[in-house]
Motif scaffolding. Structure first.
Motif, PDB file in Angstrom:
ATOM      1  N   ILE A 253       1.737  -6.793  -3.862  1.00  0.00           N
ATOM      2  CA  ILE A 253       3.280  -6.905  -4.180  1.00  0.00           C
ATOM      3  C   ILE A 253       4.145  -7.187  -3.094  1.00  0.00           C
ATOM      4  CG2 ILE A 253       5.080  -5.223  -5.193  1.00  0.00           C
ATOM      5  CD1 ILE A 253       2.894  -3.356  -6.085  1.00  0.00           C
ATOM      6  N   THR A 254       3.825  -6.962  -1.975  1.00  0.00           N
ATOM      7  CA  THR A 254       4.737  -7.478  -0.901  1.00  0.00           C
ATOM      8  C   THR A 254       3.700  -8.115   0.185  1.00  0.00           C
ATOM      9  OG1 THR A 254       3.930  -5.117   0.142  1.00  0.00           O
ATOM     10  CG2 THR A 254       6.020  -5.261  -1.177  1.00  0.00           C
ATOM     11  N   PRO A 255       3.253  -9.489  -0.068  1.00  0.00           N
ATOM     12  CA  PRO A 255       2.431 -10.139   0.789  1.00  0.00           C
ATOM     13  C   PRO A 255       3.222 -10.350   2.049  1.00  0.00           C
ATOM     14  CG  PRO A 255       3.479 -11.513  -0.930  1.00  0.00           C
ATOM     15  CD  PRO A 255       3.587 -10.179  -1.223  1.00  0.00           C
ATOM     16  N   THR A 256       4.553 -10.788   2.224  1.00  0.00           N
ATOM     17  CA  THR A 256       5.177 -11.002   3.534  1.00  0.00           C
ATOM     18  C   THR A 256       4.961  -9.967   4.384  1.00  0.00           C
ATOM     19  OG1 THR A 256       6.450 -12.665   2.220  1.00  0.00           O
ATOM     20  CG2 THR A 256       7.422 -11.816   4.614  1.00  0.00           C
ATOM     21  N   LEU A 257       5.467  -8.817   4.021  1.00  0.00           N
ATOM     22  CA  LEU A 257       5.642  -7.356   4.796  1.00  0.00           C
ATOM     23  C   LEU A 257       4.239  -7.089   5.184  1.00  0.00           C
ATOM     24  CD1 LEU A 257       8.463  -5.579   2.861  1.00  0.00           C
ATOM     25  CD2 LEU A 257       8.346  -6.791   5.380  1.00  0.00           C
ATOM     26  N   ASP A 258       3.239  -7.092   4.245  1.00  0.00           N
ATOM     27  CA  ASP A 258       1.786  -6.830   4.816  1.00  0.00           C
ATOM     28  C   ASP A 258       1.310  -7.904   5.653  1.00  0.00           C
ATOM     29  OD1 ASP A 258       1.589  -4.934   2.497  1.00  0.00           O
ATOM     30  OD2 ASP A 258       0.472  -6.383   1.106  1.00  0.00           O
ATOM     31  N   ARG A 259       1.881  -8.975   5.863  1.00  0.00           N
ATOM     32  CA  ARG A 259       1.521  -9.928   6.822  1.00  0.00           C
ATOM     33  C   ARG A 259       1.780  -9.594   8.378  1.00  0.00           C
ATOM     34  NH1 ARG A 259       3.994 -14.696   5.764  1.00  0.00           N
ATOM     35  NH2 ARG A 259       2.951 -14.480   3.637  1.00  0.00           N
ATOM     36  N   ARG A 432      11.035  -7.261  -4.751  1.00  0.00           N
ATOM     37  CA  ARG A 432      12.157  -7.866  -4.594  1.00  0.00           C
ATOM     38  C   ARG A 432      12.556  -7.759  -2.810  1.00  0.00           C
ATOM     39  NH1 ARG A 432      16.303  -9.062  -7.996  1.00  0.00           N
ATOM     40  NH2 ARG A 432      17.784  -8.339  -6.677  1.00  0.00           N
ATOM     41  N   ALA A 433      12.208  -6.378  -2.448  1.00  0.00           N
ATOM     42  CA  ALA A 433      12.453  -6.247  -0.923  1.00  0.00           C
ATOM     43  C   ALA A 433      11.720  -7.404  -0.278  1.00  0.00           C
ATOM     44  CB  ALA A 433      12.100  -5.030  -0.586  1.00  0.00           C
ATOM     45  N   ASP A 434      10.338  -7.654  -0.551  1.00  0.00           N
ATOM     46  CA  ASP A 434       9.553  -8.311   0.014  1.00  0.00           C
ATOM     47  C   ASP A 434       9.881  -9.787   0.105  1.00  0.00           C
ATOM     48  OD1 ASP A 434       6.823  -8.753   1.306  1.00  0.00           O
ATOM     49  OD2 ASP A 434       6.884 -10.345  -0.074  1.00  0.00           O
ATOM     50  N   GLN A 435      10.655 -10.266  -1.059  1.00  0.00           N
ATOM     51  CA  GLN A 435      11.071 -11.706  -1.125  1.00  0.00           C
ATOM     52  C   GLN A 435      12.541 -11.729  -0.532  1.00  0.00           C
ATOM     53  OE1 GLN A 435      11.665 -11.613  -5.414  1.00  0.00           O
ATOM     54  NE2 GLN A 435       9.784 -12.036  -5.885  1.00  0.00           N
ATOM     55  N   ILE A 452      14.224 -10.858  17.117  1.00  0.00           N
ATOM     56  CA  ILE A 452      13.361 -10.061  16.456  1.00  0.00           C
ATOM     57  C   ILE A 452      13.640  -9.003  15.352  1.00  0.00           C
ATOM     58  CG2 ILE A 452      13.847  -8.048  18.324  1.00  0.00           C
ATOM     59  CD1 ILE A 452      11.232  -7.340  18.595  1.00  0.00           C
ATOM     60  N   VAL A 453      12.832  -8.959  14.390  1.00  0.00           N
ATOM     61  CA  VAL A 453      13.093  -8.120  13.214  1.00  0.00           C
ATOM     62  C   VAL A 453      12.072  -7.126  13.024  1.00  0.00           C
ATOM     63  CG1 VAL A 453      13.294  -8.239  10.577  1.00  0.00           C
ATOM     64  CG2 VAL A 453      14.060 -10.126  11.942  1.00  0.00           C
ATOM     65  N   ILE A 454      12.926  -5.862  12.845  1.00  0.00           N
ATOM     66  CA  ILE A 454      12.001  -4.602  12.923  1.00  0.00           C
ATOM     67  C   ILE A 454      12.484  -4.163  11.375  1.00  0.00           C
ATOM     68  CG2 ILE A 454      11.292  -2.352  13.485  1.00  0.00           C
ATOM     69  CD1 ILE A 454      10.902  -4.486  15.690  1.00  0.00           C
ATOM     70  N   PHE A 455      11.308  -4.068  10.401  1.00  0.00           N
ATOM     71  CA  PHE A 455      11.499  -3.359   8.913  1.00  0.00           C
ATOM     72  C   PHE A 455      10.759  -2.365   8.776  1.00  0.00           C
ATOM     73  CE2 PHE A 455      10.355  -3.122   4.462  1.00  0.00           C
ATOM     74  CZ  PHE A 455      11.221  -3.585   3.943  1.00  0.00           C
ATOM     75  N   PHE A 456      11.320  -1.356   8.276  1.00  0.00           N
ATOM     76  CA  PHE A 456      10.735  -0.116   7.808  1.00  0.00           C
ATOM     77  C   PHE A 456      11.285   0.542   6.612  1.00  0.00           C
ATOM     78  CE2 PHE A 456      13.631   0.686  11.373  1.00  0.00           C
ATOM     79  CZ  PHE A 456      14.170   1.881  10.730  1.00  0.00           C
ATOM     80  N   GLY A 457      10.513   1.406   5.988  1.00  0.00           N
ATOM     81  CA  GLY A 457      11.001   2.166   4.795  1.00  0.00           C
ATOM     82  C   GLY A 457      11.602   3.430   5.424  1.00  0.00           C
ATOM     83  N   ASP A 458      12.729   4.031   4.717  1.00  0.00           N
ATOM     84  CA  ASP A 458      13.503   5.146   5.102  1.00  0.00           C
ATOM     85  C   ASP A 458      12.571   6.438   4.876  1.00  0.00           C
ATOM     86  OD1 ASP A 458      14.041   4.907   2.725  1.00  0.00           O
ATOM     87  OD2 ASP A 458      16.136   5.546   2.760  1.00  0.00           O
ATOM     88  N   LEU A 492       5.735  -0.096   8.758  1.00  0.00           N
ATOM     89  CA  LEU A 492       6.692  -0.730   9.538  1.00  0.00           C
ATOM     90  C   LEU A 492       6.110  -2.085   9.781  1.00  0.00           C
ATOM     91  CD1 LEU A 492       8.697  -0.311  11.995  1.00  0.00           C
ATOM     92  CD2 LEU A 492       6.629   0.636  13.427  1.00  0.00           C
ATOM     93  N   ALA A 493       7.031  -2.986   9.976  1.00  0.00           N
ATOM     94  CA  ALA A 493       6.754  -4.667   9.992  1.00  0.00           C
ATOM     95  C   ALA A 493       7.368  -5.064  11.347  1.00  0.00           C
ATOM     96  CB  ALA A 493       6.810  -5.432   8.858  1.00  0.00           C
ATOM     97  N   VAL A 494       6.987  -5.829  12.055  1.00  0.00           N
ATOM     98  CA  VAL A 494       7.532  -6.474  13.014  1.00  0.00           C
ATOM     99  C   VAL A 494       7.293  -8.049  12.979  1.00  0.00           C
ATOM    100  CG1 VAL A 494       7.911  -6.799  15.611  1.00  0.00           C
ATOM    101  CG2 VAL A 494       7.204  -4.433  14.517  1.00  0.00           C
TER     102      VAL A 494
END
Length: 589
Positions: A253-259, A432-435, A452-458, A492-494
């Motif tokens: 579902i979230t290939p970019t964030l998984d990467r 959609r979040a991944d896109q 630098i981008v730090i992405f995480f769920g709340d 948590l993705a970086v």
């Protein structure tokens, strides 16, 4: 005047006052759908009238004069700073223009009106003290929450949500005053303050706080402005690895964030409480040590040291962003107290006329607005940018088709149709979040400045019955207590467009209150004494959380002392004198 006439008069004034202070600001909503408004708020209005009535009777004990009591009781609360700040502008204007008249009338009435009979005094004493006793008890015990959980109060618990709860209502002060009225708001805020001072406050001496920072260097090398990286933190609403529900959940579902995922964030909240997560990330303070209060609503009323405060001192331009209303969780004032240069809310992202086309079926704004605001802000390349962005489009409730129907067909026979619909909506939101992130990263690859981008769920989503259908909770007790870290772990993705030390984030869980020093270190920025201390705490504790206080075996510092120092820091900043802010922001002589 006899007691019955007086009490009817007091009750009438209480009703009229609530009608003006509570119903008037909400008039557009009432006219739009009166049945829905009173169905949702009828009990709150009744409680508001009773609180106002009880306060009028109590103030009578001071004057023993009916008419000056009425006049004084309905205007004195308008002069209190905290309630005046959140009052509607028309009410502020009325108060300011009428202060002189009020004072004159009060003096006139006090001299003119005679003291009334003792039986009126005794009657009001009995009525006000009994009713205020119940209301104060409700506030001090979080509206009888413990007794209601044990089903000991029966019918009263049906109305517990109608009692004012200004310490725990996520909508924030400005909107709370429209829901419950000005005087109940003042009453609840006053009880919150009294409760804190009596039971939850210890004034930590300045020397104790200063000793926290003494071991750490205050002279720090700073990168040249052109070398300072943009830092973008994206806190995504209810973003979670839904594959934990079971094998039948789609795996890609979230290939970019998984990467780019490095680990998980250990959130302080489950199913809600978004602002408490950002509170921990931005301040490195701790919700668990502070009774899981909604800090943005209950405590952050003054300048508070934060990630934004520190980055401002390095020359960063700091922006908080959220594609929802500016008043929720008091964000309009909290971000200012946390040192952000600006807060870009939904009101700033699009005009009121165009707003409807960005709102989905659930009433939340699409994240397109937020990501476009991030892009726009990053075009200001003269200064390095710190952006803290909070998404909202995948917010609970999921009983709708906001993204369309049947994007995902889940092969789970025992799933109800309602659960299938919720899951389809939620999983599509994750996709959609991944896109959104993928498109943003493609744009950021063109950025000349290091970024630098730090992405995480709340927090985990509030999926209700879906969890039960998948047997996510092993037992009713586990569901109630939620003591396992899996209930608080979000991805948590970086990502960066330049080399960084990703190993800083490569561990099973990173507690939200320990994230900031890792981000600063990854961005190759020096740590100020505040974050050096937080880093020292993290060297001994992997988390200080409701699931457990996790001590690291390699800890070399006397850990009980370190934990006590961390508790002192929390107490000083949130309930005490806030010596920490003064020590950390004072200019060197």
């Amino acid at each position: 005047m006899n007691i019955w006439k007086q009490q009817l008069l007091f009750l009438l004034i209480a009703l009229v006052s609530v009608a003006f202070f509570c119903l008037y600001p909400a008039l557009p909503r009432i006219l739009n759908n009166p049945e829905q408004y009173f169905q949702l708020n009828g009990a709150k209005i009744v409680i508001s009238v009773l609180i106002n009535y009880a306060l009028i009777s109590f103030i009578y004990l001071l004057f023993r004069k009916t008419f000056i009591t009425i006049f004084f009781s309905q205007f004195i609360f308008l002069l209190i700073k905290e309630t005046f700040v959140v009052a509607p502008w028309l009410l502020k204007f009325s108060v300011l223009s009428g202060v002189a008249v009020c004072i004159t009338l009060i003096v006139f009435l006090y001299r003119k009106e005679q003291l009334e009979k003792k039986r009126l005094f005794l009657s009001n004493a009995l009525l006000s003290l009994c009713s205020l006793g119940v209301l104060i008890s409700a506030n001090f015990s979080n509206n009888f929450s413990q007794l209601c959980q044990q089903n000991q109060l029966g019918w009263l618990c049906e109305y517990r949500q109608a009692f004012p709860n200004t310490k725990g209502d996520w909508i924030g002060d400005h909107l709370t005053i429209q829901k419950i009225g000005f005087i109940p708001f003042f009453f609840s805020k006053s009880m919150d303050s009294l409760n804190t001072r009596l039971f939850n406050t210890e004034n930590i001496p300045e020397a104790t706080i200063k000793a926290l920072y003494t071991p750490y260097s205050t002279t720090m090398p700073v990168l040249k402005p052109e070398q300072q990286p943009n830092i973008v933190m994206i806190m995504s609403e209810a973003h979670w690895d839904a594959r934990q529900l079971g094998k039948n959940i789609p795996q890609n579902i979230t290939p970019t964030l998984d990467r780019y995922q490095t680990s998980s964030l250990l959130s302080p909240s489950f199913g809600g409480g978004t602002a408490n997560v950002e509170f921990e990330v931005l301040t490195s303070l701790n919700i668990y040590l502070n009774h899981n209060e909604l800090m943005y609503v209950s405590k952050l009323k003054r300048p508070t040291y934060s990630l934004a405060t520190y980055l401002n001192s390095l020359g960063y331009d700091t922006t908080a962003m959220h594609n929802s209303g500016k008043f929720f969780y008091n964000r309009n004032s909290v971000y200012q107290n946390l040192g952000f240069n600006r807060f870009t809310s939904l009101e700033n992202m699009t005009s009121a006329q165009d707003r409807a086309k960005y709102i989905n079926q659930a009433g939340w704004a699409n994240d397109d607005l937020l990501y476009q605001s991030i892009r726009n802000q990053l075009k200001h390349t003269e200064q390095p940018q710190f952006i803290y962005a909070i998404t909202v489009e995948n917010h609970f409730n999921y009983n709708d088709d906001r993204y369309g129907m049947d994007h995902f067909n889940i092969n789970q026979p025992e799933l109800s149709e309602s659960s299938k619909r919720q899951l389809n909506t939620y999983l599509t939101g994750l996709q959609r979040a991944d896109q959104h992130v993928e498109k943003l990263l493609q744009d950021l690859k063109q950025q000349k400045r290091p970024t630098i981008v730090i992405f995480f769920g709340d927090h985990l989503p509030n999926l209700g019955q879906v969890y039960d259908d998948f047997h996510f909770f092993a037992s009713a007790q586990e569901k109630a207590e939620k003591k396992d870290v899996k209930f608080f772990s979000t991805p948590l993705a970086v990502w960066s467009n330049y080399p960084i030390d990703r190993s800083l984030f490569q561990q099973k869980n990173i507690a939200a209150h320990f994230l900031a020093p890792k981000v600063l270190t990854a961005a190759q920025l020096p740590l100020p004494p505040y974050y050096q201390f937080i880093q020292a705490v993290n060297a001994c504790y992997s988390a200080i959380h409701q699931t457990g206080v996790e001590l690291k075996p390699e800890c070399k510092y006397p850990h009980p002392q370190l934990l006590n120092q961390y508790k002192d820091l929390n107490m000083d900043v949130l309930n005490g004198k806030n010596h920490s802010y003064q020590l950390l922001t004072q200019k060197a002589p």
